[in-house]
Scaffold this motif. Structure first.
Motif, PDB file in Angstrom:
ATOM      1  N   VAL A 442      -2.985 -28.310  42.834  1.00 46.67           N
ATOM      2  CA  VAL A 442      -4.353 -28.119  42.345  1.00 46.67           C
ATOM      3  C   VAL A 442      -4.367 -27.089  41.217  1.00 46.67           C
ATOM      4  N   LEU A 443      -3.662 -25.978  41.422  1.00 44.74           N
ATOM      5  CA  LEU A 443      -3.616 -24.918  40.414  1.00 44.74           C
ATOM      6  C   LEU A 443      -2.980 -25.427  39.131  1.00 44.74           C
ATOM      7  N   SER A 444      -1.939 -26.212  39.255  1.00 45.14           N
ATOM      8  CA  SER A 444      -1.252 -26.733  38.072  1.00 45.14           C
ATOM      9  C   SER A 444      -2.180 -27.628  37.247  1.00 45.14           C
ATOM     10  N   GLY A 445      -2.985 -28.444  37.960  1.00 49.48           N
ATOM     11  CA  GLY A 445      -3.905 -29.332  37.246  1.00 49.48           C
ATOM     12  C   GLY A 445      -4.919 -28.549  36.422  1.00 49.48           C
ATOM     13  N   ILE A 446      -5.466 -27.491  36.981  1.00 53.03           N
ATOM     14  CA  ILE A 446      -6.460 -26.678  36.263  1.00 53.03           C
ATOM     15  C   ILE A 446      -5.786 -25.906  35.133  1.00 53.03           C
ATOM     16  N   TYR A 447      -4.623 -25.362  35.425  1.00 51.32           N
ATOM     17  CA  TYR A 447      -3.891 -24.569  34.433  1.00 51.32           C
ATOM     18  C   TYR A 447      -3.584 -25.388  33.181  1.00 51.32           C
ATOM     19  N   HIS A 448      -3.001 -26.569  33.379  1.00 53.03           N
ATOM     20  CA  HIS A 448      -2.611 -27.381  32.221  1.00 53.03           C
ATOM     21  C   HIS A 448      -3.816 -27.969  31.515  1.00 53.03           C
ATOM     22  N   ARG A 449      -4.923 -28.072  32.226  1.00 49.40           N
ATOM     23  CA  ARG A 449      -6.134 -28.565  31.571  1.00 49.40           C
ATOM     24  C   ARG A 449      -6.741 -27.485  30.670  1.00 49.40           C
ATOM     25  N   LEU A 450      -6.771 -26.269  31.115  1.00 52.17           N
ATOM     26  CA  LEU A 450      -7.379 -25.191  30.330  1.00 52.17           C
ATOM     27  C   LEU A 450      -6.424 -24.593  29.308  1.00 52.17           C
ATOM     28  N   TYR A 451      -5.112 -24.690  29.576  1.00 48.81           N
ATOM     29  CA  TYR A 451      -4.109 -24.120  28.674  1.00 48.81           C
ATOM     30  C   TYR A 451      -3.126 -25.214  28.257  1.00 48.81           C
ATOM     31  N   ALA A 452      -3.667 -26.208  27.624  1.00 48.87           N
ATOM     32  CA  ALA A 452      -2.850 -27.366  27.224  1.00 48.87           C
ATOM     33  C   ALA A 452      -1.791 -26.972  26.196  1.00 48.87           C
ATOM     34  N   THR A 526     -11.423 -21.059  22.999  1.00 48.68           N
ATOM     35  CA  THR A 526     -11.138 -22.496  23.130  1.00 48.68           C
ATOM     36  C   THR A 526     -11.129 -22.925  24.584  1.00 48.68           C
ATOM     37  N   HIS A 527     -10.805 -21.996  25.489  1.00 48.53           N
ATOM     38  CA  HIS A 527     -10.703 -22.352  26.901  1.00 48.53           C
ATOM     39  C   HIS A 527     -12.069 -22.556  27.536  1.00 48.53           C
ATOM     40  N   LEU A 528     -13.120 -21.991  26.942  1.00 47.24           N
ATOM     41  CA  LEU A 528     -14.471 -22.199  27.464  1.00 47.24           C
ATOM     42  C   LEU A 528     -14.879 -23.660  27.343  1.00 47.24           C
ATOM     43  N   ILE A 529     -14.568 -24.271  26.197  1.00 44.45           N
ATOM     44  CA  ILE A 529     -14.888 -25.687  26.003  1.00 44.45           C
ATOM     45  C   ILE A 529     -14.142 -26.531  27.018  1.00 44.45           C
ATOM     46  N   GLU A 530     -12.837 -26.259  27.216  1.00 43.23           N
ATOM     47  CA  GLU A 530     -12.043 -27.043  28.155  1.00 43.23           C
ATOM     48  C   GLU A 530     -12.556 -26.853  29.583  1.00 43.23           C
ATOM     49  N   LEU A 531     -12.938 -25.629  29.917  1.00 46.19           N
ATOM     50  CA  LEU A 531     -13.485 -25.377  31.254  1.00 46.19           C
ATOM     51  C   LEU A 531     -14.779 -26.153  31.444  1.00 46.19           C
ATOM     52  N   TYR A 532     -15.642 -26.122  30.444  1.00 44.13           N
ATOM     53  CA  TYR A 532     -16.926 -26.825  30.522  1.00 44.13           C
ATOM     54  C   TYR A 532     -16.708 -28.320  30.751  1.00 44.13           C
ATOM     55  N   LYS A 533     -15.800 -28.874  30.004  1.00 44.19           N
ATOM     56  CA  LYS A 533     -15.503 -30.316  30.145  1.00 44.19           C
ATOM     57  C   LYS A 533     -14.926 -30.613  31.528  1.00 44.19           C
ATOM     58  N   TYR A 534     -13.997 -29.760  31.961  1.00 44.59           N
ATOM     59  CA  TYR A 534     -13.354 -29.976  33.271  1.00 44.59           C
ATOM     60  C   TYR A 534     -14.377 -29.911  34.404  1.00 44.59           C
ATOM     61  N   LEU A 535     -15.243 -28.913  34.367  1.00 42.60           N
ATOM     62  CA  LEU A 535     -16.225 -28.747  35.448  1.00 42.60           C
ATOM     63  C   LEU A 535     -17.224 -29.902  35.468  1.00 42.60           C
ATOM     64  N   ASN A 536     -17.610 -30.373  34.304  1.00 41.02           N
ATOM     65  CA  ASN A 536     -18.524 -31.527  34.255  1.00 41.02           C
ATOM     66  C   ASN A 536     -17.850 -32.774  34.822  1.00 41.02           C
ATOM     67  N   GLU A 537     -16.564 -32.924  34.581  1.00 43.78           N
ATOM     68  CA  GLU A 537     -15.820 -34.056  35.145  1.00 43.78           C
ATOM     69  C   GLU A 537     -15.771 -33.968  36.671  1.00 43.78           C
ATOM     70  N   GLN A 538     -15.555 -32.759  37.193  1.00 45.28           N
ATOM     71  CA  GLN A 538     -15.504 -32.572  38.645  1.00 45.28           C
ATOM     72  C   GLN A 538     -16.872 -32.871  39.264  1.00 45.28           C
ATOM     73  N   LYS A 539     -17.907 -32.474  38.576  1.00 42.38           N
ATOM     74  CA  LYS A 539     -19.266 -32.750  39.056  1.00 42.38           C
ATOM     75  C   LYS A 539     -19.522 -34.252  39.056  1.00 42.38           C
ATOM     76  N   ALA A 540     -19.119 -34.902  37.980  1.00 45.43           N
ATOM     77  CA  ALA A 540     -19.306 -36.354  37.890  1.00 45.43           C
ATOM     78  C   ALA A 540     -18.491 -37.089  38.947  1.00 45.43           C
ATOM     79  N   ASP A 541     -17.417 -36.454  39.373  1.00 46.96           N
ATOM     80  CA  ASP A 541     -16.552 -37.060  40.390  1.00 46.96           C
ATOM     81  C   ASP A 541     -17.130 -36.889  41.790  1.00 46.96           C
ATOM     82  N   GLY A 542     -18.284 -36.241  41.891  1.00 52.11           N
ATOM     83  CA  GLY A 542     -18.956 -36.108  43.185  1.00 52.11           C
ATOM     84  C   GLY A 542     -18.671 -34.824  43.936  1.00 52.11           C
ATOM     85  N   LYS A 543     -17.976 -33.912  43.313  1.00 46.01           N
ATOM     86  CA  LYS A 543     -17.683 -32.639  43.985  1.00 46.01           C
ATOM     87  C   LYS A 543     -18.909 -31.728  43.904  1.00 46.01           C
TER      88      LYS A 543
END
Length: 593
Positions: A442-452, A526-543
């Motif tokens: 789980v940590l790896s997924g968030i890490y690589h998403r925010l710090y691509a 730059t990481h704020l944009i990636e975080l925003y996108k990631y969190l919206n995806e998690q919300k859309a996924d029903g979390k």
């Protein structure tokens, strides 16, 4: 647990703030007519988060640097209560905490009459409601409310350090203590880490306690080592025994007057005997002198005197005188025999008296020696005081030695327990490998998403380290690229989000919200944009979750970065649950000093 609504009663400083699923911005915004140099600090963003924390029973003290404490001190919050509505397991609750009496809180389900609690009584109730998991295999305490909630509510206080270490999230707590909380937050069995924490606590107490006993012996008795104290005890026992023996010889102080009276009586009797002996000796001397008495004349001389007149008469007179002298001699002889007997008798009496005098004098001498040794009542009292002082010192030393020995035994026992823990931790590592891997994923997924841009693999490792008190080390993204100021702060962001989403994935009981205050202040924007996108995806996924963060228009969104059109200041303002400006302050006035 999810947050629903925050508001105040007594005075409505702001419209009720309703928390939304997903991202919840609290935004500090510039105004068109505002001086561009005017700061957006102090407008109330952090104070709003403090209201949430206050409602959830945070401490309210002068020395903690809280904005709401300053507001209360300025009189702004007099008569005001904070109300927080939240949901746990589909049940809605309401908590009302007044600033005037912060230790007395009202709490109930939303449709029930509020029940007043004292804060220390409500904390375990809330802790169980928010955190308790009946199927959790490790240790849990309902006294942990304000140990666990600060993980989810991170507010930057003026005097606090920045987000620099995701493990050390709780100010003033040791690593052995924190490890047990982290394991609980990750639903990892924390039994052994909790046991280690208790062991370390005991060892931490025992070391200073042993040092304190040694210091007392050194300062009070000038004994620098325990063997010296034990030797002193042995010497004291000898001194006490000798002093007791001396006091016993004195027959105790109550014998003084008795012995003095006895000595006086003996002296009187001895004097009487001496007087009697003296009288009897005088008699003996007189009797002896009487033996030397002579008649003073002879009959022959008398006869010659009378022969000149009449020879017959001379013969008759001589004869008569001879008879008288013979009679007197017979009387003297008889009296001499009587006196000899009397002298012998008197000598015997005198001898008996002398024997009595000798015995009495010996007894009297012993009494005088006793009384002389006492030197009166004052000195015996001093002897008892000395005895008491010696006993006090000995008993105090013995008690200190006993304490030291008991503490030493306890320390040895706990150190053995510590070694057993180290052995058990080797097996523990094998048991949690699967959980470690699943969380690391789980940590790896968030890490690589925010710090691509960083190609270094993610890292989450729980390893043994017996050189530390914690016995375990938790490594989180400790590559050199993540240890710069901004990226090190990003470690906290990634780890906290990972804990939040891991609990959602595994479905165990834990808060489903996360509050970060100012975490992007020193991070690459730059990481704020990636975080925003990631969190919206998690919300859309029903979390179901809430990520609540503070942002300033100034210094956050003016940089040229990434897909800026996805998150413009206007869009953030539109999506924010609360927008504050230099003229629209949280409490309506500037109370900062």
């Amino acid at each position: 647990m999810l947050l629903n609504k925050l508001y105040t009663i007594g005075k409505e400083f702001f419209e009720p703030i309703e928390f939304q699923p997903g991202v919840n911005f609290i935004f500090g915004k510039k105004e068109v007519d505002t001086d561009t140099k005017e700061s957006l600090n102090g407008i109330g963003k952090s104070a709003l988060l403090e209201l949430i924390d206050f409602a959830l029973l945070s401490s309210f003290k002068k020395n903690e640097g809280k904005r709401i404490y300053d507001a209360k001190k300025a009189g702004i919050l007099n008569g005001i209560s904070v109300v927080l509505e939240f949901t746990v397991d589909d049940e809605v609750y309401k908590i009302i905490r007044p600033f005037d009496t912060p230790a007395r809180i009202k709490f109930s389900q939303i449709d029930s009459a509020p029940v007043e609690y004292y804060i220390e009584d409500l904390k375990p109730v809330l802790c169980d409601l928010i955190f308790k998991r009946p199927d959790y295999p490790g240790f849990y305490s309902n006294q942990w409310l304000r140990k666990l909630l600060p993980f989810y509510i991170k507010i930057q206080f003026a005097k606090d350090h920045k987000f620099t270490n995701p493990i050390k999230y709780l100010k003033g707590s040791s690593l052995p203590e924190l490890i047990q909380y982290h394991f609980y937050l990750l639903n990892i069995d924390n039994e052994i880490s909790h046991l280690n924490y208790e062991v370390q606590q005991e060892l931490k107490k025992l070391g200073p306690a042993l040092d304190e006993v040694s210091a007392i012996l050194n300062v009070t008795y000038n004994l620098k080592e325990i063997p010296a104290a034990e030797n002193r005890i042995s010497n004291l026992e000898i001194e006490i025994e000798e002093l007791n023996r001396s006091i016993d010889a004195f027959k105790l102080k109550k014998q003084y007057k008795v012995e003095e009276s006895k000595a006086d009586k003996l002296t009187s009797e001895i004097k009487q005997l001496w007087f009697q002996n003296n009288n009897d000796q005088q008699k003996i001397d007189n009797y002896l002198e009487s033996f030397n008495l002579e008649l003073g004349f002879t009959t022959s001389k008398v006869k010659r005197l009378y022969e000149e007149f009449n020879s017959l008469l001379a013969d008759n007179i001589k004869k008569s005188l001879d008879e008288v002298i013979a009679f007197r001699k017979s009387l003297v002889k008889s009296r001499s025999e009587f006196l000899k007997d009397e002298i012998e008798r008197l000598k015997g009496v005198i001898s008996e008296r002398e024997a009595k005098i000798e015995a009495m004098d010996k007894e009297r001498s012993s009494i005088y020696k006793f009384l002389s040794a006492q030197k009166a009542i004052k000195d015996l009292t001093s002897a008892y005081r000395s005895l008491d002082d010696l006993k006090t010192e000995m008993n105090d030393l013995k008690s200190k030695i006993t304490i030291y020995q008991n503490l030493s035994r306890k320390k040895i026992s706990i150190e053995k327990q510590e070694k057993n823990i180290e052995a058990d931790l080797l097996d523990f590592k094998d048991k949690i490998n699967r959980q470690q891997f699943e969380f690391a994923r789980v940590l790896s997924g968030i890490y690589h998403r925010l710090y691509a841009d960083i190609k270094v693999p993610s890292e989450f490792v729980i390893s043994t380290n017996f050189k530390t008190d914690a016995k375990l080390t938790v490594s989180i993204l400790e590559s050199s690229k993540m240890l710069s100021t901004g990226r090190n702060q990003g470690r906290t962001l990634i780890y906290d989000l990972s804990v939040l989403f891991y609990s959602i994935e595994k479905g165990y009981k834990a808060p489903r919200f996360l509050i970060h205050d100012g975490i992007f202040n020193e991070m690459d924007k730059t990481h704020l944009i990636e975080l925003y996108k990631y969190l919206n995806e998690q919300k859309a996924d029903g979390k179901e979750f809430q990520y609540i963060l503070t942002l300033n228009e100034e210094g956050t969104l003016t940089d040229n970065f990434g897909e800026a059109d996805l998150l413009t200041p206007e869009k953030i303002a539109d999506e924010s649950i609360k927008v504050l400006t230099p003229t629209k302050l949280l409490f309506g006035v500037d109370y900062s000093v």
